[in-house]
Design an enzyme around this catalytic site. Structure first.
Site, PDB file in Angstrom:
ATOM      1  N   ARG A   2      41.575  30.125  36.511  1.00 20.36           N
ATOM      2  CA  ARG A   2      40.654  31.250  36.576  1.00 20.36           C
ATOM      3  C   ARG A   2      40.847  32.178  35.384  1.00 20.36           C
ATOM      4  O   ARG A   2      39.887  32.632  34.781  1.00 20.36           O
ATOM      5  CB  ARG A   2      40.841  32.044  37.869  1.00 20.36           C
ATOM      6  CG  ARG A   2      39.762  33.102  38.043  1.00 20.36           C
ATOM      7  CD  ARG A   2      39.922  33.923  39.295  1.00 20.36           C
ATOM      8  NE  ARG A   2      40.750  35.095  39.075  1.00 20.36           N
ATOM      9  CZ  ARG A   2      40.644  36.218  39.750  1.00 20.36           C
ATOM     10  NH1 ARG A   2      39.744  36.319  40.709  1.00 20.36           N
ATOM     11  NH2 ARG A   2      41.434  37.233  39.514  1.00 20.36           N
ATOM     12  N   LYS A  35      39.773  46.946  46.145  1.00 14.61           N
ATOM     13  CA  LYS A  35      38.388  46.555  45.832  1.00 14.61           C
ATOM     14  C   LYS A  35      37.528  46.332  47.070  1.00 14.61           C
ATOM     15  O   LYS A  35      36.341  46.583  47.030  1.00 14.61           O
ATOM     16  CB  LYS A  35      38.370  45.324  44.926  1.00 14.61           C
ATOM     17  CG  LYS A  35      38.808  44.052  45.600  1.00 14.61           C
ATOM     18  CD  LYS A  35      38.957  42.907  44.605  1.00 14.61           C
ATOM     19  CE  LYS A  35      39.530  41.708  45.302  1.00 14.61           C
ATOM     20  NZ  LYS A  35      40.295  40.840  44.408  1.00 14.61           N
TER      21      LYS A  35
HETATM   22  C1  PLP Z   1      41.553  40.608  44.956  1.00 11.14           C
HETATM   23  C2  PLP Z   1      42.740  40.353  44.157  1.00 11.14           C
HETATM   24  C3  PLP Z   1      44.033  40.436  44.715  1.00 11.14           C
HETATM   25  C4  PLP Z   1      44.256  40.725  46.180  1.00 11.14           C
HETATM   26  O1  PLP Z   1      43.948  39.595  46.938  1.00 11.14           O
HETATM   27  P1  PLP Z   1      44.248  39.558  48.515  1.00 11.14           P
HETATM   28  O2  PLP Z   1      44.136  38.127  48.860  1.00 11.14           O
HETATM   29  O3  PLP Z   1      43.218  40.409  49.172  1.00 11.14           O
HETATM   30  O4  PLP Z   1      45.627  40.087  48.693  1.00 11.14           O
HETATM   31  C5  PLP Z   1      45.122  40.225  43.897  1.00 11.14           C
HETATM   32  N1  PLP Z   1      44.980  39.902  42.597  1.00 11.14           N
HETATM   33  C6  PLP Z   1      43.763  39.795  42.018  1.00 11.14           C
HETATM   34  C7  PLP Z   1      43.671  39.442  40.586  1.00 11.14           C
HETATM   35  C8  PLP Z   1      42.610  40.005  42.773  1.00 11.14           C
HETATM   36  O5  PLP Z   1      41.410  39.878  42.198  1.00 11.14           O
END
Ligand code: PLP
Length: 212
Positions: free
Chosen positions: A113, A20
């Site tokens: 969340r 993302k």
């Molecule tokens: C963005 C996201 C991740 C990845 O998070 P990082 O801290 O960048 O590894 C994993 N799971 C969900 C649900 C996310 O939204």
């Protein structure tokens, strides 16, 4: 990517490469795949669509909205779910398209969340999914350190693994994915704190910057 992948391999933890933060740019996502990662996750359906030609399993890594059920069924192979009504809608769209949708149920272990707060409700949904012709229970997941700074620890990971086992019993087959969180769980993994039974992490920051 190579270093983090090797560390996770040592612990038998598969990686879902999170795309993302670079808007699902296929040129960058391809590097994940070249290094042996086979699953990509993004929080936007449009980004998954950009990566449609990449040979990987695509996950929507947030609970889909009812209004985007068709797009999710089309562009995601799997999604992190927290609502039966949405699961049913995505599965109905997948059925129409001749596709199969893989459901990863989220358990809320304190981050407030997303995910099921009540484990019994999660188990009921796990069983119900199997009645849908175009969906199956693929796994369980948890999200931590996002909203309320709840840190991953061995106890929470063990809780997730146990719930995943019970969900497998409810569904009538073992779940394949038990996803223990994001890059914030890497430190726990390096300290040997992830119990057997948790077998996946969803990594963005860890892969891109080598840190959490
Ligand atoms: C963005 C996201 C991740 C990845 O998070 P990082 O801290 O960048 O590894 C994993 N799971 C969900 C649900 C996310 O939204």
């Amino acid at each position: 990517v190579r270093v983090v992948k090797a560390l996770c391999d040592q612990k038998n933890i598969s990686i879902t490469g999170v795309t993302k933060v670079f808007r699902g740019d296929p040129r960058i996502a391809r590097i994940f795949l070249e290094e042996g990662i086979s699953m990509l996750g993004d929080s936007r359906v449009d980004n998954l669509k950009r990566m449609r030609d990449l040979p990987a399993e695509k996950w929507l890594i947030r609970p889909p909205m009812l209004s985007e059920a068709a797009a999710v069924a089309r562009f995601a192979d799997a999604a992190l779910h927290s609502e039966w009504e949405v699961i049913r809608a995505v599965a109905a769209e997948a059925y129409r398209m001749g596709r199969q949708h893989k459901v990863i149920l989220m358990a809320d272990l304190g981050d407030i969340r997303e995910g099921y707060v009540d484990p019994e409700e999660l188990l009921r949904v796990a069983a119900q999914i199997e009645s849908l012709p175009a969906a199956s229970l693929y796994g369980l997941g948890v999200n931590l350190t996002c909203f309320s700074f709840i840190q991953p620890d061995t106890e929470k990971m063990a809780q997730l693994a146990e719930l995943a086992q019970r969900a497998g019993q409810a569904a009538g087959h073992p779940v394949r994915i038990v996803s223990g969180g994001n890059s914030a769980t890497l430190d726990l993994m390096l300290r040997g704190g992830i119990p057997a039974g948790v077998n996946n992490l969803r990594l963005g920051e860890g892969l891109l910057f080598g840190r959490e």
